[in-house]
Design an enzyme around this catalytic site. Structure first.
Site, PDB file in Angstrom:
ATOM      1  N   LYS A 180       1.359  -1.217   0.178  1.00  0.00           N
ATOM      2  CA  LYS A 180      -0.095   0.277   0.134  1.00  0.00           C
ATOM      3  C   LYS A 180       0.732   1.034   0.127  1.00  0.00           C
ATOM      4  O   LYS A 180       1.399   1.413   0.816  1.00  0.00           O
ATOM      5  CB  LYS A 180      -1.286  -0.128   1.038  1.00  0.00           C
ATOM      6  CG  LYS A 180      -2.559   0.540   0.851  1.00  0.00           C
ATOM      7  CD  LYS A 180      -2.165   2.025   0.250  1.00  0.00           C
ATOM      8  CE  LYS A 180      -1.613   3.091   1.908  1.00  0.00           C
ATOM      9  NZ  LYS A 180      -1.491   4.519   2.127  1.00  0.00           N
ATOM     10  N   GLU A 255       9.678   1.735  11.626  1.00  0.00           N
ATOM     11  CA  GLU A 255      10.547   2.800  11.151  1.00  0.00           C
ATOM     12  C   GLU A 255       9.522   4.249  11.385  1.00  0.00           C
ATOM     13  O   GLU A 255       9.497   4.841  10.269  1.00  0.00           O
ATOM     14  CB  GLU A 255      10.968   3.225   9.585  1.00  0.00           C
ATOM     15  CG  GLU A 255      12.459   3.252   9.835  1.00  0.00           C
ATOM     16  CD  GLU A 255      12.357   5.055   9.163  1.00  0.00           C
ATOM     17  OE1 GLU A 255      12.362   5.970   9.874  1.00  0.00           O
ATOM     18  OE2 GLU A 255      12.068   5.485   8.162  1.00  0.00           O
ATOM     19  N   GLU A 387       8.787  17.138  15.032  1.00  0.00           N
ATOM     20  CA  GLU A 387       9.258  16.573  13.085  1.00  0.00           C
ATOM     21  C   GLU A 387       8.323  17.957  12.578  1.00  0.00           C
ATOM     22  O   GLU A 387       7.192  17.669  12.217  1.00  0.00           O
ATOM     23  CB  GLU A 387       9.310  15.812  13.312  1.00  0.00           C
ATOM     24  CG  GLU A 387       9.560  15.737  11.511  1.00  0.00           C
ATOM     25  CD  GLU A 387       9.882  13.815  12.239  1.00  0.00           C
ATOM     26  OE1 GLU A 387      10.076  12.747  10.875  1.00  0.00           O
ATOM     27  OE2 GLU A 387       8.115  12.860  12.422  1.00  0.00           O
TER      28      GLU A 387
END
Length: 496
Positions: A180, A255, A387
């Site tokens: 996906k 990750e 972030e």
């Protein structure tokens, strides 16, 4: 370079390119001008179910599960060869779809081919078991077995290279795959399906379902016949995937995000450090999980290093991603552009000095963010803790090793870190004390396919890369063999 036109992107299920069950499509946008590039088939639970059924059948009943390792790896090497054959087209599609400069996507295509060759070699030479002798009575040994259907969910930054990081070991170890890809970058995933189709893999071994995380992605995670999920992406999404995969007890590899520190001491090779930190945050348009988005400068060099940074930032070439001279292109999507621009506003509100390069007027229609330094920051600012995932770097002064270690670790992320010093003892000491999955000493981010890749804390769970991928993509089975008759308890035997 020939310009390839892709008007429509379809799912690839059971060896065929097909529309979605619902017939719905979504628009894929060009980050350079925010015009529609093409339409993409939108996948839902029904499409995921068809793909998983095809993958499960290929694993259980098709030739893939019964194929010798030698024959399977021939397919893997053929995929590598075809990636190289189509490298020019792949580079073009990646830049068109993501806004990454063509000079950088060319290197990614070459590395993607190497991912397949590397795992063909690793499976042949390193996917080995162990044997344990128990006196003269038993031999116990281990083997690595493919798990089944691997669900791979990949991000939109450098999508082709990151897809191959997962697809190569998943297929090489004998699993079947449902991929996906990120909805913002479908083009090279579609080309990968075309390449694998041309390589002649049996039907159902590799499948692609396009769509959104909340629908297609969530359905893949929840599907009971998917045995593992490998995800690269944002931390909040990763947390949701972990929760949603719990009911079916899947293997997971995450990750996730990063806020990686680069620490430059006064005794460092400052020219090399400057090269590295500029490349580390502004290459890939700053959309890199391992980017050194926090720069810690020891106070004696702070002013001179910042002046050098300003000069570099002013000279970075912002332009058309298809131009070989471009160093920074547009961000992937308007929504992401708005998020990054919002963080620059937050930095001003937090009293940081904002220093930015310039964007030529010809590119104002695109999702461009000028390379930006956030100066005179402290580590508790939002722009130093959260972030941003763009060409924006927070610069923070420090005095001592102890102080900078505390600041480097005082963040929820722990993916990568970079230490610059001529005192190698300090380099090792600090590297081992930093809470991150990977640390580079006196080096930029260089990737070695043999090493494990992954982070700690909110930057992820698990490791992939090298032989560490075998721990995730295979099941270790133990087989016990009696080689001598030995006493077995006569439990329940009638006494005479």
């Amino acid at each position: 370079m020939s310009k390839v036109r892709v008007d429509r992107v379809l799912h690839y299920i059971n060896g065929q390119f097909v529309e979605g069950v619902s017939g719905k499509r979504f628009e894929n946008m060009n980050p350079f001008n925010n015009q529609v590039l093409n339409e993409v088939a939108e996948g839902f639970k029904e499409d995921i179910d068809l793909a998983v059924q095809a993958a499960r059948k290929a694993f259980d009943q098709g030739p893939w599960g019964k194929m010798s390792v030698t024959d399977r790896l021939k397919y893997i090497l053929k995929i590598a060869d075809l990636i190289e054959t189509y490298s020019e087209e792949l580079s073009y599609l990646e830049s068109l779809d993501t806004g990454l400069p063509i000079s950088q996507t060319k290197k990614m295509a070459a590395r993607a081919a190497e991912n397949f060759r590397f795992y063909a070699e690793m499976v042949k030479s390193r996917m080995v078991g162990e044997a344990y002798q128990v006196d003269g009575d038993f031999i116990n040994y281990t083997i690595h077995k493919p798990i089944g259907v691997a669900g791979l969910i990949t991000p939109w930054n450098a999508p082709f290279m990151l897809e191959t990081w997962k697809v190569a070991p998943a297929l090489a170890t004998g699993n079947t795959v449902v991929l996906k890809p990120a909805e913002w970058s479908p083009l090279t995933a579609n080309k990968l399906a075309e390449i694998i189709h041309e390589a002649g893999l049996p039907e159902g071994v590799f499948n692609v379902v396009h769509g959104f995380g909340e629908t297609a992605g969530a359905s893949l995670v929840a599907h009971p016949n998917v045995r593992l999920i490998s995800f690269t992406g944002e931390t909040t999404t990763g947390s949701e995937i972990i929760k949603n995969s719990a009911d079916t007890l899947k293997k997971i590899s995450m990750e996730l995000g990063g806020k990686s520190p680069a620490i430059v001491f006064a005794d460092a090779d400052l020219e090399s450090a400057l090269d590295a930190v500029v490349w580390g945050i502004f290459s890939f348009n700053g959309e890199r999980c391992t980017a050194n988005s926090r720069l810690f400068l020891q106070k004696p060099i702070y002013d001179t290093f910042v002046e050098a940074l300003k000069e570099r930032v002013s000279n970075i070439v912002v332009g058309d991603p298809m131009d070989e001279s471009t160093e920074v292109g547009p961000l992937i999507h308007k929504k992401h552009w708005q998020n990054v621009m919002n963080y620059i506003d937050i930095a001003r509100a937090e009293c940081a000095e904002v220093f930015s390069g310039s964007i030529p007027d010809a590119y104002r229609a695109g999702n461009y963010v000028a390379p930006t330094l956030l100066l005179n920051c402290h580590n508790q600012m939002r722009v130093a803790q959260e972030e941003i995932f763009g060409p924006v770097m927070a610069v923070i002064p420090f005095d001592t090793e102890e102080e900078v270690l505390q600041m480097a670790n005082d963040v929820r992320y722990g993916l990568a870190a970079y230490v610059w010093t001529s005192d190698i003892k300090r380099g090792h000491r600090l590297a081992q004390a930093i809470e991150s999955g990977m640390v580079w000493i006196n080096s930029q981010n260089t990737r070695d396919l043999r090493i494990p890749f992954g982070g700690t804390k909110h930057s992820g769970i698990g490791r992939e890369g090298g032989h560490y991928s075998f721990e995730f993509y295979t099941e270790t089975q133990v087989i016990h063999v009696a080689i001598e008759n030995h006493h077995i308890p006569k439990f329940g035997k009638t006494k005479k």
